[in-house]
Design an enzyme around this catalytic site. Sequence first.
Site: not given
Ligand code: GLU
Length: 454
Positions: A99, A123, A135, A174-175, A250
């Site tokens: 994820k 995380k 990622k 997203g990122d 965001n």
């Molecule tokens: N890109 C966000 C992060 O750095 C969210 C990742 C997600 O929702 O899977 O945690």
Amino acid sequence: MTTTGAEGNGLRLTAKVFADIEQRDRHEPEFRQAVHEVLESLEPALERHGEYLDGRVLERLCEPERQIIFRVPWTDDKGDIQVNRGFRVEFNSALGPYKGGLRFHPSVNLGIVKFLGFEQTLKNALTGLPIGGGKGGSDFDPKGRSDAEIMRFCQSFMTELHRHIGEYTDVPAGDIGVGRREIGYLFGQYKRITNRYESGVITGKGLNWGGSQVRVEATGYGTVYFVDEMLRVRGEGFGGKRVVISGSGNVAVYAAQKAAELGGTVVAMSDSAGYVVDESGIDLDLVREIKETRAGRIKEYADRTTRAHYVADGTIWDVACDIALPCATQNELDGRSAATLLRNGVIAVGEGANMPATPDAVKVFLDSGVAFGPGKAANAGGVATSGLEMQQNASRDSWHFDYTDKRLAEIMADIHAMCRETAAAYGAPGNYVLGANIAGFIKVADTMRDLGVI
Ligand code: GLU
């Protein structure tokens, strides 16, 4: 708790693991930086728990399970063919499906995606939800691209990515450079290719098509909830505090909104070109109008109100504040800026972005006793709410805003408590970096041990 009595074993082991990574991943400085910070803070845990020295848990943790690199060809509005590079690093699936978000930015390369996937694994463990870490992204630059170009790029990207993802396999989101619009085009193409309405395959969706309330706000809100917890245990709060927030995407916008709601005054925000200072408090509607509706630059903010001034060179961390929230990108706050913040009386720093503080800056904050919330704890609200989106998709349900926001606030408070307790238990009270790294590691490492050598 088992004790090995082998003082120094942890240190020797992390040094050896890191030496191998220095060698094998020498072209990936951000990945080495992220791993180094984690390994360093694991030493007290490794000294106490001999079991982690067996089974090469550390070596396995630092090596992604799978890395996918692919060509993304697409046609621009002039009819010319463009070729970008796509990535998905499936880092660790001990706790659940991979994820993590997708980043579209010209700086994206394998090392950046690996650092983000590594951080994401720990995380996600801290959220307490059943999600592994991954990622992805592309070196595609969305800046100046038309909506039709963005759509064609997303469709081409998903044409390859679809074979690697799935509700039970890998769930992107997203990122930087990937928001609700891009998630829509990506999900649309996945649905078309697979002929399946598999909502749980991606998060950050629109509310009409399986998205969750609070997901857009979640990373920014969560960062402020985390910092609020750090302040609370020190008998402080956001009320009456000056807040500086880097970025204007965001994460930054919703961190600013929540910080203001809790009584703080956000006096400065930025983009990659410069920053604006508005002593009366940043007008978020104006920022949002500039950045979201017209994809403009933050400079326009100062052009449109006499209260603010714009600074093109220099760093936003020169602006004096009580609370600093770096919400832009990696390594945006260095040791010098950290020293400036300290001199100006900063009391708390929360990383809304991933690894925005350099190792030198982290050291300055930790040595000074400032409340410092590292990204993998402080910005975990985004992915946690993605986890809540997956729960809603699995039960074909959708929750109200207030309920979802309450769940997010509880998760952030739990992460804060876990990091704080872990830091104290390992002899470093108040050190949230050590607390987050050890707490995340123990959860992933215990599970990897349970699952055997895989
Ligand atoms: N890109 C966000 C992060 O750095 C969210 C990742 C997600 O929702 O899977 O945690």
